[in-house]
Write a protein that holds these residues in place. Sequence first.
Motif, PDB file in Angstrom:
ATOM      1  N   HIS A 194       0.846  -1.194   0.000  1.00  0.00           N
ATOM      2  CA  HIS A 194       0.000   0.000   0.000  1.00  0.00           C
ATOM      3  C   HIS A 194       0.885   1.249   0.000  1.00  0.00           C
ATOM      4  CE1 HIS A 194      -2.830   3.039   1.489  1.00  0.00           C
ATOM      5  NE2 HIS A 194      -3.786   2.251   1.011  1.00  0.00           N
ATOM      6  N   PRO A 195       0.605   2.221  -0.866  1.00  0.00           N
ATOM      7  CA  PRO A 195       1.507   3.375  -1.005  1.00  0.00           C
ATOM      8  C   PRO A 195       1.798   4.075   0.316  1.00  0.00           C
ATOM      9  CG  PRO A 195      -0.132   3.412  -2.735  1.00  0.00           C
ATOM     10  CD  PRO A 195      -0.508   2.286  -1.820  1.00  0.00           C
ATOM     11  N   TYR A 196       0.795   4.131   1.196  1.00  0.00           N
ATOM     12  CA  TYR A 196       1.046   4.833   2.455  1.00  0.00           C
ATOM     13  C   TYR A 196       1.930   3.987   3.363  1.00  0.00           C
ATOM     14  CZ  TYR A 196       0.272   7.927   6.400  1.00  0.00           C
ATOM     15  OH  TYR A 196       0.459   8.813   7.428  1.00  0.00           O
TER      16      TYR A 196
ATOM     17  N   ARG B 215       5.637   5.046   4.769  1.00  0.00           N
ATOM     18  CA  ARG B 215       6.079   4.989   6.166  1.00  0.00           C
ATOM     19  C   ARG B 215       7.320   4.137   6.317  1.00  0.00           C
ATOM     20  NH1 ARG B 215       0.800   3.681   7.139  1.00  0.00           N
ATOM     21  NH2 ARG B 215       1.476   1.709   8.008  1.00  0.00           N
TER      22      ARG B 215
ATOM     23  N   ARG C 209      10.235   6.151   5.270  1.00  0.00           N
ATOM     24  CA  ARG C 209      10.484   7.205   6.263  1.00  0.00           C
ATOM     25  C   ARG C 209      11.246   6.633   7.447  1.00  0.00           C
ATOM     26  NH1 ARG C 209       4.911  10.502   7.188  1.00  0.00           N
ATOM     27  NH2 ARG C 209       4.578  11.113   5.024  1.00  0.00           N
TER      28      ARG C 209
ATOM     29  N   TRP D 113      -1.111   2.764  14.370  1.00  0.00           N
ATOM     30  CA  TRP D 113      -2.252   2.219  13.631  1.00  0.00           C
ATOM     31  C   TRP D 113      -2.553   0.773  13.987  1.00  0.00           C
ATOM     32  CZ3 TRP D 113      -3.425   6.720  12.757  1.00  0.00           C
ATOM     33  CH2 TRP D 113      -2.605   7.640  12.118  1.00  0.00           C
TER      34      TRP D 113
ATOM     35  N   PRO E 100      -4.123  -1.907  16.089  1.00  0.00           N
ATOM     36  CA  PRO E 100      -5.147  -1.887  17.132  1.00  0.00           C
ATOM     37  C   PRO E 100      -4.686  -2.669  18.365  1.00  0.00           C
ATOM     38  CG  PRO E 100      -5.791  -3.317  15.311  1.00  0.00           C
ATOM     39  CD  PRO E 100      -4.501  -2.689  14.911  1.00  0.00           C
TER      40      PRO E 100
ATOM     41  N   LEU F 213      -7.860  -7.601  21.892  1.00  0.00           N
ATOM     42  CA  LEU F 213      -9.232  -7.585  22.385  1.00  0.00           C
ATOM     43  C   LEU F 213      -9.278  -7.520  23.910  1.00  0.00           C
ATOM     44  CD1 LEU F 213     -10.988 -10.052  19.956  1.00  0.00           C
ATOM     45  CD2 LEU F 213     -10.944  -7.552  19.944  1.00  0.00           C
TER      46      LEU F 213
ATOM     47  N   PRO G 138      -5.171   4.956   7.551  1.00  0.00           N
ATOM     48  CA  PRO G 138      -3.712   5.027   7.479  1.00  0.00           C
ATOM     49  C   PRO G 138      -3.052   3.678   7.770  1.00  0.00           C
ATOM     50  CG  PRO G 138      -4.529   6.130   9.456  1.00  0.00           C
ATOM     51  CD  PRO G 138      -5.725   5.806   8.630  1.00  0.00           C
ATOM     52  N   GLY G 139      -3.725   2.813   8.543  1.00  0.00           N
ATOM     53  CA  GLY G 139      -3.135   1.505   8.846  1.00  0.00           C
ATOM     54  C   GLY G 139      -3.848   0.406   8.070  1.00  0.00           C
ATOM     55  N   HIS G 140      -4.012   0.630   6.784  1.00  0.00           N
ATOM     56  CA  HIS G 140      -4.789  -0.281   5.935  1.00  0.00           C
ATOM     57  C   HIS G 140      -4.467  -1.754   6.199  1.00  0.00           C
ATOM     58  CE1 HIS G 140      -6.829  -1.643   2.279  1.00  0.00           C
ATOM     59  NE2 HIS G 140      -5.727  -2.317   1.966  1.00  0.00           N
ATOM     60  N   GLN G 141      -3.164  -2.066   6.302  1.00  0.00           N
ATOM     61  CA  GLN G 141      -2.803  -3.488   6.417  1.00  0.00           C
ATOM     62  C   GLN G 141      -3.114  -4.069   7.794  1.00  0.00           C
ATOM     63  OE1 GLN G 141      -0.448  -1.032   6.490  1.00  0.00           O
ATOM     64  NE2 GLN G 141       1.559  -1.797   7.070  1.00  0.00           N
ATOM     65  N   PHE G 142      -3.394  -3.209   8.792  1.00  0.00           N
ATOM     66  CA  PHE G 142      -3.742  -3.711  10.124  1.00  0.00           C
ATOM     67  C   PHE G 142      -5.254  -3.754  10.337  1.00  0.00           C
ATOM     68  CE2 PHE G 142       0.240  -1.231  10.605  1.00  0.00           C
ATOM     69  CZ  PHE G 142       1.097  -2.321  10.715  1.00  0.00           C
TER      70      PHE G 142
ATOM     71  N   ASP H  29      -9.115   5.236  -2.665  1.00  0.00           N
ATOM     72  CA  ASP H  29      -8.377   4.994  -1.426  1.00  0.00           C
ATOM     73  C   ASP H  29      -7.497   6.224  -1.205  1.00  0.00           C
ATOM     74  OD1 ASP H  29      -6.640   4.333   0.588  1.00  0.00           O
ATOM     75  OD2 ASP H  29      -6.144   2.331  -0.194  1.00  0.00           O
TER      76      ASP H  29
ATOM     77  N   TYR I  81      -5.492   7.277   1.158  1.00  0.00           N
ATOM     78  CA  TYR I  81      -4.098   7.103   1.611  1.00  0.00           C
ATOM     79  C   TYR I  81      -3.228   6.463   0.536  1.00  0.00           C
ATOM     80  CZ  TYR I  81      -4.514   8.800   6.377  1.00  0.00           C
ATOM     81  OH  TYR I  81      -4.652   9.612   7.464  1.00  0.00           O
ATOM     82  N   ALA I  82      -3.842   5.736  -0.396  1.00  0.00           N
ATOM     83  CA  ALA I  82      -3.054   5.182  -1.493  1.00  0.00           C
ATOM     84  C   ALA I  82      -2.796   6.253  -2.541  1.00  0.00           C
ATOM     85  CB  ALA I  82      -3.781   3.999  -2.126  1.00  0.00           C
TER      86      ALA I  82
ATOM     87  N   PRO J   7      -0.199   9.331  -0.503  1.00  0.00           N
ATOM     88  CA  PRO J   7       0.581   8.860   0.649  1.00  0.00           C
ATOM     89  C   PRO J   7       1.423   9.973   1.273  1.00  0.00           C
ATOM     90  CG  PRO J   7       1.482   7.993  -1.399  1.00  0.00           C
ATOM     91  CD  PRO J   7       0.177   8.646  -1.742  1.00  0.00           C
ATOM     92  N   ARG J   8       1.740  11.016   0.508  1.00  0.00           N
ATOM     93  CA  ARG J   8       2.529  12.126   1.059  1.00  0.00           C
ATOM     94  C   ARG J   8       1.682  13.388   1.210  1.00  0.00           C
ATOM     95  NH1 ARG J   8       5.231   8.600  -1.189  1.00  0.00           N
ATOM     96  NH2 ARG J   8       4.774   9.130  -3.331  1.00  0.00           N
TER      97      ARG J   8
ATOM     98  N   PHE K 109     -10.966   7.888  14.808  1.00  0.00           N
ATOM     99  CA  PHE K 109      -9.730   8.005  15.598  1.00  0.00           C
ATOM    100  C   PHE K 109      -9.841   9.243  16.465  1.00  0.00           C
ATOM    101  CE2 PHE K 109      -6.923   5.939  12.099  1.00  0.00           C
ATOM    102  CZ  PHE K 109      -7.288   4.684  12.536  1.00  0.00           C
TER     103      PHE K 109
ATOM    104  N   LEU L 192     -13.680  -3.800  16.918  1.00  0.00           N
ATOM    105  CA  LEU L 192     -12.578  -4.739  17.074  1.00  0.00           C
ATOM    106  C   LEU L 192     -13.091  -6.139  17.409  1.00  0.00           C
ATOM    107  CD1 LEU L 192     -10.025  -2.461  18.970  1.00  0.00           C
ATOM    108  CD2 LEU L 192     -10.007  -3.124  16.561  1.00  0.00           C
TER     109      LEU L 192
END
Lengths: 651, 204
Positions: free
Chosen positions: A562-564, A568, A571, A630, A632, A635, B11-15, B36, B38-39, B42-43, B68, B153
């Motif tokens: 994913h680009p974001y 990161r 960075r 990010w 989580p 539980l 921002p935490g797409h993969q999580f 998307d 954030y895709a 991204p900057r 959030f 969650l």
Amino acid sequence: MNEFLLLAFLFLIAGVISVPVASKLGLGSVLGYLLAGIALSPLLAELDVDVVSIQHFAEFGVVMMLFLVGLELEPKMLWQMRSKLLGLGGLQVGITTLAIAAIAMAFGHPWSIALAIGMIFALSSTAIVLQTLNEKGLMKSDGGQSSFSVLLFQDIAVIPMLAFLPLLAVPELVDTLPVEAAGHGGAKSSDGGHGLELSFVDGLNAWQRGLVTLGAIAFVFAAGTFLTRPVFRYIAIARLRELFTAFALLLVVGIALLMIVVGLSPALGAFLAGVVLANSEYRHELESDVAPFKGLLLGLFFITVGAAIDFGLLFGSLGAIVGMTLGLMLLKAGVLFGLSYLFEIRGGDRWLFTLSLAQAGEFGFVLLSFTVANGVIPPGLSDQLLLVVALSMLLTPLLFIVYDKLIAPRYAGAQAREPDEIDERGSVIVAGHGRFGGIVNRILLSAGYKTVVLDHQSEQLEMVRAFGVKAFFGDATRPDLLHAAGIEDASMLVIAIDDREQATELVRYVTEHYPDVYIVVRARDRHHVYELWGAGARDIIREGFDGAVRAGRSALEALGVHPYAAERKVRGFVENDRAQLRELADLFDPDIPIQENKPYVEKAREFIDRAEEVMTGRSKDFSSRADRGWVPPSLEDVDAEVEASDAARRS
Amino acid sequence: MAKLIVYYAHPGHQFSQVNRAMAKVVAGLERITFVDLYAEYPRFEIDVGLEQARLLDHDVVLLQFPMFWYSTPSLIKEWQDLVLEHGFAYGSGGDRLEGKHMQLAISAAGPEDAYTCNGYQNYPLRTFLTPLEQTARLCKMEFVAPYVLYGSLHAPANGLLEAHLSGYRRLVEALRDDRYDIGAALELDTVNPDNLPILDGGAA
């Protein structure tokens, strides 16, 4: 040869010893040189040295100085000065001449001699005044600019004076002159005292003369505009520093000669040439090449002024000569003070203008010997007048001290418009305008900052100048060129030159001598970073690093990250890499080979191990920090939190 | 047929479990625009011109994001700051978004009963959404009842996610096909898979 070396040694040692002492005492370099000359005079008399002929030679320093002044002055600024130049200068010369002549007549001199004395004393010392104003950084002030205008007008006025003075000849005096001296005098003491009889305009009538004069000036303009660039490029082929110096000297000497040939003032010609070249990219190069010669010649000139003071004669008629000198300076100061009201020169600037120009000048020496040779003034009187000129020059540094200590502090608060004038020079110097420096420069310009670009490739410069960038030819690693580019007033230096050792040296030099100048420097690689860090740079940019990081990020994105997340990740990588680099830079010691530097090797080893873990996926070292926010909570944590919050509310 | 654009921001797409799955559902639907954020940025270098053109080109703007700190992820705020310009979205001459609808699809980690005056969050969820609601109003848009998943969650574990995903699909399709009862939705506080006001045969 030996005699020459002995003389050179004497003059140099006198200067080297006395000038620092004078500067330390706050007297300024000019007074230092003058005193050195006075100290030397018995020795020179013993050696039977012809001080006056050395003085004529040293006067060429004035020509060089006006060339340098011209370089600082763009044509636009000269045009803005025109009313001051003609009005202020013209009135100063005219009024002072007439007033002195009137007083001389009151003392019983015939009108012709009185008028000659008036002209001679109306002139001030370009050498002392400009040198001192530059040294004190007062050239750009209103008072400094006004003084400069008057001096420039005086330099021009010398030419008609030289033409006019022979008409004042007293027949009885001419008769007593040795035949040879009368024939020779005119040329020998032509303005600047170059002792050359080259003029070919003597035989021409008025309009031919005018045509030749205009032609010569046009030639200076045309050559300055169209010829310098190809000539400089031709010289650059040899890649020899001294060739640039040779060419700069050739330029000034050539113009001086041309002016003498057509009967103009060499100082004026050099000044015009300077103005023509003020917009050229070679300006700073020329400036730094000529400046040392100017300084040495002027120093020599001041020494000879000091050495030429005839103390026997002075003490013989001390009261008369001192009285004449003080009277002269008072009169000149009075005229200047009056003119300052007319031309609205205010506050401290009025006093600067008044005090700086109150002396007689080096042209006085020239004109005096000229008048004697032409039978205008009797030799006995001339010797006394010569002393008055020298004494008034000797007193001038004292007047500057009076200005510094008593007058300037009173107006210190009132000089509100000073600061914005400092901006005249670029506030950022960009050294090296290639792929790297060029981008930095464009960014700075687009944000409205003024920059001065230095590069030693002339093709590069011509290209960027075509886009209106202020670029100058020269090697930024030379301190004198940095000085000419205005490092004293700059707030920042961007170093983007290709040679890594030179970049490091430049950092070392600037951090040591100009600690207030912020440095941004390009590093060629990791080791270069350490060297630059050791030299004192703190804002170091690795040239390939950002590009590589972006390439890595692009690769990650193309692989489906994913680009974001990719953003990161890199960075984190950059942050981590920078921290490691900084730690290693502190351990790096340029005097110890890396493999023998134990703490460095240990630290590097540690970083390599960590990098290995990261690369084999066993550690998420540099990505975790940016991701933490990010991820989580578990539980159980969430439930515990809800529980605790509810419990807190219930209680 | 309404034109619908879904802005997804996490921002935490993969999580993410809930939002990533929701994004996957709507990204595959036909005749909607899916972004998307954030895709795409991204900057955070938002292309204002493009975004404004997108808004003009659609009737319904759906913002999908996790809550959030009682607010949107920061990129949505950036997007608001830059895209909803004076003279475009509000202020003099700023009527370009007039009559469009703003729909939110959000997830909150806290349980539903926390978002009450007696719960530990102290306020109803809609209170935390008032900045967005007023944003829509200032832009002369209608703020439709948000589609909400509480206790997000826990949702994958207790089986609520499936229902939420299918409800999301029905909501988006109904909005797209003009089968969503906007009038009824405007009366509701929040909507969920069980109370979606979908007209004739909206059940999947």
